[in-house]
Motif scaffolding. Sequence first.
Motif, mmCIF file in Angstrom:
data_model
loop_
_atom_site.group_PDB
_atom_site.id
_atom_site.type_symbol
_atom_site.label_atom_id
_atom_site.label_comp_id
_atom_site.label_asym_id
_atom_site.label_seq_id
_atom_site.Cartn_x
_atom_site.Cartn_y
_atom_site.Cartn_z
ATOM 1 N N VAL A 1 0.853 -1.198 0.000
ATOM 2 C CA VAL A 1 0.000 0.000 0.000
ATOM 3 C C VAL A 1 0.886 1.244 0.000
ATOM 4 O O VAL A 1 1.812 1.358 0.813
ATOM 5 C CB VAL A 1 -0.921 -0.008 1.241
ATOM 6 C CG1 VAL A 1 -1.766 1.269 1.291
ATOM 7 C CG2 VAL A 1 -1.828 -1.240 1.221
ATOM 8 N N PHE A 2 0.592 2.161 -0.927
ATOM 9 C CA PHE A 2 1.366 3.392 -1.052
ATOM 10 C C PHE A 2 0.443 4.589 -0.841
ATOM 11 O O PHE A 2 -0.650 4.635 -1.406
ATOM 12 C CB PHE A 2 1.996 3.497 -2.453
ATOM 13 C CG PHE A 2 2.993 2.406 -2.753
ATOM 14 C CD1 PHE A 2 4.353 2.632 -2.627
ATOM 15 C CD2 PHE A 2 2.565 1.139 -3.156
ATOM 16 C CE1 PHE A 2 5.275 1.613 -2.902
ATOM 17 C CE2 PHE A 2 3.471 0.116 -3.430
ATOM 18 C CZ PHE A 2 4.835 0.359 -3.303
ATOM 19 N N ILE A 3 0.898 5.548 -0.044
ATOM 20 C CA ILE A 3 0.100 6.764 0.194
ATOM 21 C C ILE A 3 0.431 7.781 -0.889
ATOM 22 O O ILE A 3 1.604 8.075 -1.136
ATOM 23 C CB ILE A 3 0.427 7.373 1.578
ATOM 24 C CG1 ILE A 3 0.135 6.371 2.703
ATOM 25 C CG2 ILE A 3 -0.370 8.658 1.806
ATOM 26 C CD1 ILE A 3 0.669 6.774 4.059
ATOM 27 N N GLY A 4 -0.613 8.323 -1.524
ATOM 28 C CA GLY A 4 -0.421 9.372 -2.535
ATOM 29 C C GLY A 4 0.596 8.979 -3.582
ATOM 30 O O GLY A 4 0.521 7.915 -4.171
ATOM 31 N N GLU A 5 1.588 9.838 -3.782
ATOM 32 C CA GLU A 5 2.610 9.585 -4.810
ATOM 33 C C GLU A 5 3.885 8.944 -4.235
ATOM 34 O O GLU A 5 4.886 8.819 -4.933
ATOM 35 C CB GLU A 5 2.979 10.907 -5.511
ATOM 36 C CG GLU A 5 1.834 11.542 -6.291
ATOM 37 C CD GLU A 5 1.233 10.582 -7.313
ATOM 38 O OE1 GLU A 5 1.994 10.015 -8.122
ATOM 39 O OE2 GLU A 5 0.005 10.388 -7.284
ATOM 40 N N SER A 6 3.867 8.575 -2.970
ATOM 41 C CA SER A 6 5.073 8.027 -2.336
ATOM 42 C C SER A 6 5.526 6.730 -2.992
ATOM 43 O O SER A 6 4.709 5.909 -3.402
ATOM 44 C CB SER A 6 4.802 7.770 -0.854
ATOM 45 O OG SER A 6 5.876 7.052 -0.278
ATOM 46 N N ASP A 7 6.841 6.553 -3.104
ATOM 47 C CA ASP A 7 7.418 5.308 -3.641
ATOM 48 C C ASP A 7 7.699 4.311 -2.524
ATOM 49 O O ASP A 7 8.146 3.201 -2.770
ATOM 50 C CB ASP A 7 8.749 5.599 -4.364
ATOM 51 C CG ASP A 7 8.515 6.105 -5.781
ATOM 52 O OD1 ASP A 7 7.408 5.862 -6.303
ATOM 53 O OD2 ASP A 7 9.422 6.745 -6.336
ATOM 54 N N ASN A 8 7.513 4.755 -1.283
ATOM 55 C CA ASN A 8 7.829 3.922 -0.125
ATOM 56 C C ASN A 8 6.543 3.293 0.406
ATOM 57 O O ASN A 8 5.623 4.016 0.795
ATOM 58 C CB ASN A 8 8.473 4.810 0.955
ATOM 59 C CG ASN A 8 9.210 4.004 1.995
ATOM 60 O OD1 ASN A 8 9.676 2.897 1.726
ATOM 61 N ND2 ASN A 8 9.318 4.544 3.194
ATOM 62 N N PRO A 9 6.425 1.964 0.400
ATOM 63 C CA PRO A 9 5.165 1.374 0.868
ATOM 64 C C PRO A 9 4.945 1.606 2.359
ATOM 65 O O PRO A 9 5.901 1.761 3.127
ATOM 66 C CB PRO A 9 5.338 -0.121 0.569
ATOM 67 C CG PRO A 9 6.803 -0.348 0.459
ATOM 68 C CD PRO A 9 7.406 0.937 -0.007
ATOM 69 N N VAL A 10 3.689 1.637 2.750
ATOM 70 C CA VAL A 10 3.313 1.799 4.151
ATOM 71 C C VAL A 10 3.982 0.709 4.997
ATOM 72 O O VAL A 10 4.402 0.951 6.134
ATOM 73 C CB VAL A 10 1.768 1.747 4.287
ATOM 74 C CG1 VAL A 10 1.339 1.578 5.736
ATOM 75 C CG2 VAL A 10 1.168 3.004 3.689
ATOM 76 N N GLN A 11 4.110 -0.509 4.416
ATOM 77 C CA GLN A 11 4.754 -1.604 5.143
ATOM 78 C C GLN A 11 6.164 -1.195 5.601
ATOM 79 O O GLN A 11 6.538 -1.436 6.754
ATOM 80 C CB GLN A 11 4.856 -2.856 4.257
ATOM 81 C CG GLN A 11 3.556 -3.616 4.113
ATOM 82 C CD GLN A 11 2.685 -3.163 2.966
ATOM 83 O OE1 GLN A 11 2.685 -1.984 2.591
ATOM 84 N NE2 GLN A 11 1.928 -4.076 2.401
ATOM 85 N N ALA A 12 6.945 -0.565 4.699
ATOM 86 C CA ALA A 12 8.316 -0.149 5.039
ATOM 87 C C ALA A 12 8.302 0.935 6.115
ATOM 88 O O ALA A 12 9.167 0.972 6.993
ATOM 89 C CB ALA A 12 9.048 0.342 3.794
#
Length: 253
Positions: A91-102
Amino acid sequence: MLHHIAAILLVADHGAFATPCQFESQGEGRVAAIVDARSVRLDDGREIRLMGIEPAATTKQALASLLAGRDVRLRGSDDTPDRYGRQGALVFIGESDNPVQAMLLAQGEALVSAEITDKDCAAALMASEAAARRQKKGSWADPSAIKNAESPDDILAGIGRFVVVEGKVLSVRQAGAMTYLNFGRSWTRGFAATISKRTLPAFESAGISLKSLENKRIRVRGWVEGNTGPRIDIRLVGQVELLGANESTGVRP
């Protein structure tokens, strides 16, 4: 000309450090509800399970503050719902490349589950967890967050839970279709990790000889079972990590 070379280097550089965990898009939506410590419901009714992590005590709270009411993008290698009808995804918030998991892992608010087998993505998630562990963030602040393989009763107390155990493998034995990584001298009381015959090819293709783990310090993660002594069944290569000689175990003697 110089500018052109710089541009080429920039492109090459970007390729060399391509962001991991960028699987196929599985759509997007807005988070309408936090269902549990690793599941959310979108406003279109889909229930999403956050792949790649196991919850810690504070995960649900952290998830709520990160995701409640947010627009998210979903990525994954398979959108087939599980038996509870949940779609597994990063799952990614908005345009972020970093997943919520990380993000959760980096704050010590979750544990890596080892279910993501893509090498680069798995390594990135492990690195996020390792940073939190070194800094004793979140759940890692608790000295008992890492179980000591020499204290089987402590591990047994976590029966039915997902735990992280560190210790030295005293012997590697095969019995029937099962290989045992034994951490204790007592067969009935000591902690052991079990690996079934059907999992062996995955270790072989990863270049890991189980026999070579004898007398090595390793970290094992998984669900604690307890028919005899405490056991963790290893089904994925990522559940086993070799500890470097200089790596502090985090285990209290």
